[in-house]
Write a protein that holds these residues in place. Structure first.
Motif, PDB file in Angstrom:
ATOM      1  N   HIS A 143      10.238  -6.041 -53.750  1.00 44.72           N
ATOM      2  CA  HIS A 143      10.191  -6.696 -52.439  1.00 44.72           C
ATOM      3  C   HIS A 143      11.089  -5.976 -51.426  1.00 44.72           C
ATOM      4  O   HIS A 143      10.703  -5.810 -50.254  1.00 44.72           O
ATOM      5  CB  HIS A 143      10.596  -8.160 -52.566  1.00 44.72           C
ATOM      6  CG  HIS A 143       9.508  -9.051 -53.068  1.00 44.72           C
ATOM      7  ND1 HIS A 143       8.321  -9.228 -52.401  1.00 44.72           N
ATOM      8  CD2 HIS A 143       9.428  -9.813 -54.194  1.00 44.72           C
ATOM      9  CE1 HIS A 143       7.546 -10.072 -53.065  1.00 44.72           C
ATOM     10  NE2 HIS A 143       8.185 -10.430 -54.157  1.00 44.72           N
ATOM     11  N   LYS A 144      12.256  -5.536 -51.871  1.00 39.71           N
ATOM     12  CA  LYS A 144      13.132  -4.802 -50.956  1.00 39.71           C
ATOM     13  C   LYS A 144      12.513  -3.464 -50.576  1.00 39.71           C
ATOM     14  O   LYS A 144      12.629  -3.014 -49.430  1.00 39.71           O
ATOM     15  CB  LYS A 144      14.510  -4.609 -51.593  1.00 39.71           C
ATOM     16  CG  LYS A 144      15.329  -5.891 -51.663  1.00 39.71           C
ATOM     17  CD  LYS A 144      16.716  -5.640 -52.260  1.00 39.71           C
ATOM     18  CE  LYS A 144      17.540  -6.916 -52.270  1.00 39.71           C
ATOM     19  NZ  LYS A 144      18.899  -6.704 -52.840  1.00 39.71           N
TER      20      LYS A 144
ATOM     21  N   THR B  46       4.101  -7.236 -57.598  1.00 42.28           N
ATOM     22  CA  THR B  46       4.819  -8.054 -58.563  1.00 42.28           C
ATOM     23  C   THR B  46       3.843  -8.634 -59.584  1.00 42.28           C
ATOM     24  O   THR B  46       2.622  -8.603 -59.396  1.00 42.28           O
ATOM     25  CB  THR B  46       5.548  -9.197 -57.854  1.00 42.28           C
ATOM     26  OG1 THR B  46       4.568 -10.039 -57.215  1.00 42.28           O
ATOM     27  CG2 THR B  46       6.497  -8.667 -56.793  1.00 42.28           C
TER      28      THR B  46
ATOM     29  N   GLY C 158      12.873 -10.053 -63.227  1.00 43.21           N
ATOM     30  CA  GLY C 158      13.369 -10.585 -61.964  1.00 43.21           C
ATOM     31  C   GLY C 158      14.018  -9.499 -61.114  1.00 43.21           C
ATOM     32  O   GLY C 158      13.835  -9.453 -59.894  1.00 43.21           O
ATOM     33  N   LYS C 159      14.760  -8.621 -61.768  1.00 50.37           N
ATOM     34  CA  LYS C 159      15.395  -7.510 -61.060  1.00 50.37           C
ATOM     35  C   LYS C 159      14.339  -6.576 -60.471  1.00 50.37           C
ATOM     36  O   LYS C 159      14.446  -6.152 -59.313  1.00 50.37           O
ATOM     37  CB  LYS C 159      16.301  -6.748 -62.024  1.00 50.37           C
ATOM     38  CG  LYS C 159      17.076  -5.601 -61.393  1.00 50.37           C
ATOM     39  CD  LYS C 159      18.023  -4.954 -62.409  1.00 50.37           C
ATOM     40  CE  LYS C 159      18.806  -3.801 -61.797  1.00 50.37           C
ATOM     41  NZ  LYS C 159      19.743  -3.184 -62.769  1.00 50.37           N
TER      42      LYS C 159
ATOM     43  N   THR D 228      11.305  -7.360 -59.639  1.00 48.83           N
ATOM     44  CA  THR D 228      10.643  -8.070 -58.543  1.00 48.83           C
ATOM     45  C   THR D 228      11.450  -7.934 -57.253  1.00 48.83           C
ATOM     46  O   THR D 228      10.897  -7.669 -56.180  1.00 48.83           O
ATOM     47  CB  THR D 228      10.444  -9.548 -58.907  1.00 48.83           C
ATOM     48  OG1 THR D 228       9.612  -9.641 -60.073  1.00 48.83           O
ATOM     49  CG2 THR D 228       9.786 -10.310 -57.759  1.00 48.83           C
ATOM     50  N   LYS D 229      12.769  -8.092 -57.363  1.00 43.31           N
ATOM     51  CA  LYS D 229      13.627  -7.953 -56.178  1.00 43.31           C
ATOM     52  C   LYS D 229      13.582  -6.529 -55.624  1.00 43.31           C
ATOM     53  O   LYS D 229      13.508  -6.322 -54.410  1.00 43.31           O
ATOM     54  CB  LYS D 229      15.066  -8.340 -56.527  1.00 43.31           C
ATOM     55  CG  LYS D 229      15.256  -9.830 -56.784  1.00 43.31           C
ATOM     56  CD  LYS D 229      16.699 -10.147 -57.131  1.00 43.31           C
ATOM     57  CE  LYS D 229      16.886 -11.631 -57.395  1.00 43.31           C
ATOM     58  NZ  LYS D 229      18.291 -11.957 -57.770  1.00 43.31           N
TER      59      LYS D 229
END
Length: 226
Positions: free
Chosen positions: A76-77, A93, A69-70, A72-73
């Motif tokens: 995206h950022k 992702t 999850g980290k 993925t963030k």
């Protein structure tokens, strides 16, 4: 400071452990508009790897998925950051990369981007290995048309004669052959035996990943605790 260096600093500030750049032009027809790859390496916390050694698999998977999850963030950022510079970008992702769980293979493997970026190599276990963290890493990526200075690809295994992962495999899926980029994955691992075991264990609420936790470089990372 160059745009690439600023991008690297930004991704590290978000939590990436290592960042590298690779030429991925032509490797996946689905992503033909993005010839350049950014490899994101996130070390798995030492306490998470200890859960594997203690066979606390439920807690391990919870922690591992938090790391995904980290990543993925961060991806995206990073995509948004690159687009703010006027380039196109695509956060690679797991959902977008469509991992085939039976074949344990993505459209564009993260390991391919990472080895081409020079961040590590493929171990006997077919896991990605870094000098700093062994196999205790999660991988992500971003594709882009932003001009990048590529790392020097690693094309041969840098493992020594250690056979920890091979000896730890409960289904004898790991072959003695060391990896190089001229080989097929089947030359170093029986992916069907590995995949069937992993899926059966996962469905039972258990796990394996012994090849990761027993890697000599992973053990070094655990000992150092960094």
């Amino acid at each position: 400071m160059s745009e690439m260096n600023k991008l690297t600093e930004y991704l590290i500030s978000l939590g990436a452990s290592k960042v590298g750049f690779a030429d991925v032009n032509g490797l996946a027809s689905e992503f033909v508009d993005f010839p350049n790859g950014i490899s994101l390496v996130l070390k798995i916390p030492a306490e998470t790897i200890q859960l594997v050694k203690d066979e606390e698999y439920e807690e391990y998977w919870k922690s591992f998925h938090r790391q995904i999850g980290k990543l993925t963030k961060i991806s995206h950022k990073g995509e948004r950051y690159i687009k703010s510079l006027g380039y196109d970008a695509f956060a690679l992702t797991m959902k977008r990369n469509e991992c085939d769980m039976e074949k344990l293979l993505s459209i564009l493997p993260y390991k391919t981007i990472a080895t081409k970026a020079g961040l590590g190599w493929i171990g006997r276990s077919a896991l990605f290995v870094t000098p700093e963290y062994g196999s205790a890493v999660a991988l992500g990526g971003i594709l882009t048309d932003m001009p990048l200075e590529f790392g020097k690809p690693i094309t041969d295994s840098q493992c020594d004669e250690c056979t920890n992962c091979q000896e730890a495999c409960p289904v004898d899926a790991i072959n003695p052959q060391k990896w190089n980029d001229r080989l097929n994955r089947k030359d170093i691992i029986d992916i069907e035996a590995c995949g069937e075991y992993i899926i059966s264990q996962y469905k039972a609420g258990l796990g394996c990943t012994k090849c990761m936790s027993e890697c000599k470089l992973t053990l070094n990372y655990l000992e150092n605790g960094k």
